[in-house]
Design an enzyme around this catalytic site. Structure first.
Site, PDB file in Angstrom:
ATOM      1  N   PRO A  43       0.722  -1.207   0.049  1.00  0.00           N
ATOM      2  CA  PRO A  43      -0.002  -0.039   0.151  1.00  0.00           C
ATOM      3  C   PRO A  43       1.039   1.259  -0.019  1.00  0.00           C
ATOM      4  O   PRO A  43       0.321   2.305  -0.502  1.00  0.00           O
ATOM      5  CB  PRO A  43      -0.839  -0.195   1.268  1.00  0.00           C
ATOM      6  CG  PRO A  43      -0.096  -1.116   2.279  1.00  0.00           C
ATOM      7  CD  PRO A  43       0.668  -1.955   1.279  1.00  0.00           C
ATOM      8  N   GLU A  44       2.024   1.215   0.606  1.00  0.00           N
ATOM      9  CA  GLU A  44       2.981   2.362   0.682  1.00  0.00           C
ATOM     10  C   GLU A  44       3.246   2.783  -0.859  1.00  0.00           C
ATOM     11  O   GLU A  44       3.350   3.874  -1.100  1.00  0.00           O
ATOM     12  CB  GLU A  44       4.294   2.234   1.626  1.00  0.00           C
ATOM     13  CG  GLU A  44       5.302   1.461   0.753  1.00  0.00           C
ATOM     14  CD  GLU A  44       5.357  -0.007   0.926  1.00  0.00           C
ATOM     15  OE1 GLU A  44       6.489  -0.594   0.805  1.00  0.00           O
ATOM     16  OE2 GLU A  44       4.286  -0.649   1.285  1.00  0.00           O
TER      17      GLU A  44
END
Ligand SMILES: *[C@@H]1O[C@H](CO)[C@@H](O)[C@H](O)[C@H]1NC(C)=O
Ligand SMILES: *[C@@H]1O[C@H](CO)[C@@H](O)[C@H](O)[C@H]1NC(C)=O
Ligand SMILES: *[C@@H]1O[C@H](CO)[C@@H](O)[C@H](O)[C@H]1NC(C)=O
Ligand SMILES: *[C@@H]1O[C@H](CO)[C@@H](O)[C@H](O)[C@H]1NC(C)=O
Ligand SMILES: *[C@@H]1O[C@H](CO)[C@@H](O)[C@H](O)[C@H]1NC(C)=O
Ligand SMILES: *[C@@H]1O[C@H](CO)[C@@H](O)[C@H](O)[C@H]1NC(C)=O
Ligand SMILES: *[C@@H]1O[C@H](CO)[C@@H](O)[C@H](O)[C@H]1NC(C)=O
Ligand SMILES: *[C@@H]1O[C@H](CO)[C@@H](O)[C@H](O)[C@H]1NC(C)=O
Ligand SMILES: *[C@@H]1O[C@H](CO)[C@@H](O)[C@H](O)[C@H]1NC(C)=O
Ligand SMILES: *[C@@H]1O[C@H](CO)[C@@H](O)[C@H](O)[C@H]1NC(C)=O
Length: 559
Positions: free
Chosen positions: A463-464
């Site tokens: 997700p980063e």
């Protein structure tokens, strides 16, 4: 001029004999020429052989003989009949001189012979016209006709000794309608009354003795069939270009009908150039050429040294009634051609520069950053900490390129500050906020792509990365550097954002070998491309010696 000798057609013909001894068989002496003369008058007879054969004067001998005689005719000038150079002279002829004369030309191994018949006519004393011996000349009505006194040619070389008088029907001609011109004369504007019997009488003085020569000419004034008008072919009121100080030479070319005698002259302001310019501008002698059905007369104008005052002056050629001028102007520079030429050259140079720029853009920019703006080397005060945030698939762990090569080159050698996830994050902070913050503090986003991993699903796995890409795309000013570690043929299974970046900014493909020393040099093409996309303000600090451990690490990882 068309002169015919009616009574005895005058023709010279020759037999050319080539033989060692010059003995000529009888049947070969049949072809005799004829020369006529009146009793008591001088005559010069030409051998012609020397002229026909074009021989060098020093290589032959020429002698005249009376037919049948082995003894050559004397060359003593006081003899009544003598050889005068190559000619046979009679001073003067008597009736008994009639007969055959031979002229023999000997040249080393060869020899040539010509035979001439001389016919002496009794003098028709008191007559102004010899009814047995006369020439004929036709002149066109309306022209200015030149009447020629024939057969004086052989005495011509001594012209000063000749003085010619003209008679028509026994009356001497006066100078009103006639212009006397050497041994010839000109009838201006011929009319039908100019037909008639003419006679030229000349006195020839030789060695103190005076000799009378006369010729009869029957003149017929004829209506000119095609009355060709006098026309100036050149100049045609035109302008020529010439440099100051140059020698300008032009010719006035005039076409007239045959035997028309016109005076041609060059004038400025109605004054003859010879008089007006006192020799700086000269008129040439008139030259006449026969052309088909007419005559071409040429008179030149020679401006020896062109002066500024001559520009724009009308140099007028007068030919009888007609006139035409020529003017001289300074040469005009051909500005338009010049302009087009320089524009083309300019366009070419610009195109070349653009081409050079496109080819060497990266090198130029890097060189510019390095050498031209030393102040750029200071970090830009934009409040950001990192030069680049490095994003990479975590499938290879630890990645040699990201963890070793990238820091080695960009950080150690180029002085950039990188944020590499998995190396630089501080423990204990919430993941999302760290990423968001860090990216905001970075000037560039470097995304490393690799096709080899079976499930390269950036967004799902990390997700980063999603946040990073989102920030990069949405936040203004963030530039993305896409690095392909190998050739990625198909982008369709990549996230849309990556596809977009690839399309917009392109990708840099790594082709180096991680285990090779060369790959760590910032001067390679690959690193130049990366550095070009990195923020300015850094240069190669040094080509530091490569730490062997880096290589070793990569070698162990690479296997
Ligand atoms: C004629 O011949 C002489 C001697 O052979 C030579 O010097 C001369 O140049 C020649 N002249 C011409 C016009 O050939
Ligand atoms: C030349 O003279 C010879 C005698 O001297 C004569 O027989 C001959 O006919 C003459 N030739 C001509 C062409 O008259
Ligand atoms: C005449 O001819 C002789 C020999 O052929 C020569 O020596 C002499 O100079 C000539 N004389 C003239 C005036 O030509
Ligand atoms: C020419 O004159 C000579 C004498 O001088 C004479 O014998 C001869 O017959 C004349 N010829 C003619 C054609 O009149
Ligand atoms: C020719 O002469 C006649 C008689 O003298 C004269 O009447 C006539 O006008 C002249 N013609 C020309 C064209 O001069
Ligand atoms: C030449 O002609 C003039 C007159 O026409 C005459 O007086 C003179 O005697 C002539 N001369 C000769 C050599 O016949
Ligand atoms: C004028 O005539 C001469 C002689 O034929 C020729 O050489 C020259 O080219 C002519 N000049 C012009 C301008 O026609
Ligand atoms: C010819 O006349 C013009 C106008 O009168 C004058 O300007 C020019 O100087 C004259 N040229 C010469 C050579 O006298
Ligand atoms: C024009 O005159 C000059 C000076 O006399 C001379 O040198 C030059 O040859 C002449 N030009 C021509 C084409 O005859
Ligand atoms: C040239 O100019 C003159 C006047 O100076 C004129 O009479 C003549 O017809 C002109 N010729 C041409 C060919 O234009």
């Amino acid at each position: 001029m068309k002169s015919t000798l009616r009574l005895s057609v005058m023709f010279m013909s020759f037999c050319l004999f080539k033989s060692e001894t010059c003995t000529v068989r009888d049947e070969e002496v049949y072809n005799a020429g004829l020369e006529t003369v009146i009793v008591g008058q001088p005559v010069g007879i030409d051998c012609y052989l020397d002229k026909i054969l074009h021989l060098n004067q020093t290589t032959y001998s020429l002698k005249w003989y009376r037919n049948g005689s082995e003894v050559p005719i004397t060359n003593k000038t006081d003899s009544r009949i003598h050889q005068h150079d190559n000619m046979l002279w009679f001073l003067s002829a008597i009736f008994q001189d009639s007969g055959f004369y031979t002229c023999i030309l000997r040249e080393s191994a060869r020899c040539y012979k010509s035979v001439v018949r001389v016919a002496v006519f009794n003098n028709s004393d008191g007559q102004c016209f010899h009814d047995e011996l006369f020439y004929e000349q036709e002149i066109p009505i309306g022209s200015n006709a030149k009447i020629v006194c024939p057969a004086l040619g052989n005495f011509k070389e001594d012209m000063n000794a000749l003085s010619v008088h003209w008679y028509k029907e026994c009356k001497q001609l006066d100078g009103q309608r006639y212009v006397f011109y050497g041994e010839d004369f000109i009838i201006n504007n011929v009319n039908s009354n100019d037909s008639g019997k003419y006679q030229c009488k000349a006195t020839y003085t030789y060695e103190g003795n005076k000799y009378n020569i006369s010729r009869s000419i029957f003149v017929i004034a004829v209506a000119s069939p095609e009355k060709k008008r006098t026309e100036i072919l050149y100049p045609r009121n035109n302008t020529i270009e010439a440099e100051l100080g140059s020698n300008v030479f032009v010719e006035c070319n005039v076409s007239t009908f045959r035997d028309n005698f016109i005076s041609i002259s060059w004038k400025v302001n109605k004054t003859l150039v010879d008089i007006l310019y006192e020799g700086r501008i000269k008129e040439g002698y008139q030259k006449d050429f026969r052309t088909e059905g007419g005559e071409l007369s040429v008179v030149s104008l020679n401006i020896t040294e062109l002066k500024r005052d001559d520009y724009g002056e009308q140099f007028v050629c007068y030919a009888g009634e007609v006139a035409a001028y020529i003017t001289v102007q300074a040469p005009t520079r051909h500005y338009i051609g010049y302009l087009v030429g320089s524009l083309a050259a300019l366009v070419f140079v610009i195109a070349l520069l653009v081409l050079i720029y496109l080819l060497f853009k990266i090198d130029i920019i890097l060189w510019y950053r390095k050498s031209c703006h030393p102040f750029l080397h200071k970090k830009v005060a934009d409040g950001k900490i990192y030069d680049a945030y490095v994003l990479y698939p975590k499938t290879h762990n630890p990645d040699c390129f990201v963890l070793k090569v990238l820091p080695e080159v960009l950080e150690k050698k180029c002085g950039y500050t990188l944020f590499i996830w998995g190396r630089d994050e501080l423990p204990g902070k919430a993941l999302v906020s760290v990423i968001d913050e860090t990216i905001k503090q970075s000037r560039r986003l470097i995304i490393i792509l690799k096709s080899g991993s079976p499930s390269y699903k950036l967004l799902e796995e990390a997700p980063e990365q999603q946040i990073a890409v989102y920030n990069a795309l949405v936040h203004d000013g963030m530039k993305v550097i896409l690095i392909e570690l190998d050739k990625i043929k198909d982008y369709s299974n990549m996230p849309e954002s990556i596809q977009y970046i690839k399309q917009k900014h392109g990708a840099i493909q790594w082709k180096g070998d991680l285990t090779e020393r060369q790959s760590y040099s910032p001067s390679t093409k690959f690193w130049k491309k990366v550095r070009y996309r990195m923020p300015p303000g850094h240069q190669i600090f040094s080509e530091l010696p490569l730490v062997e451990t880096s290589l070793n690490t990569c070698q162990t990882i690479g296997r």
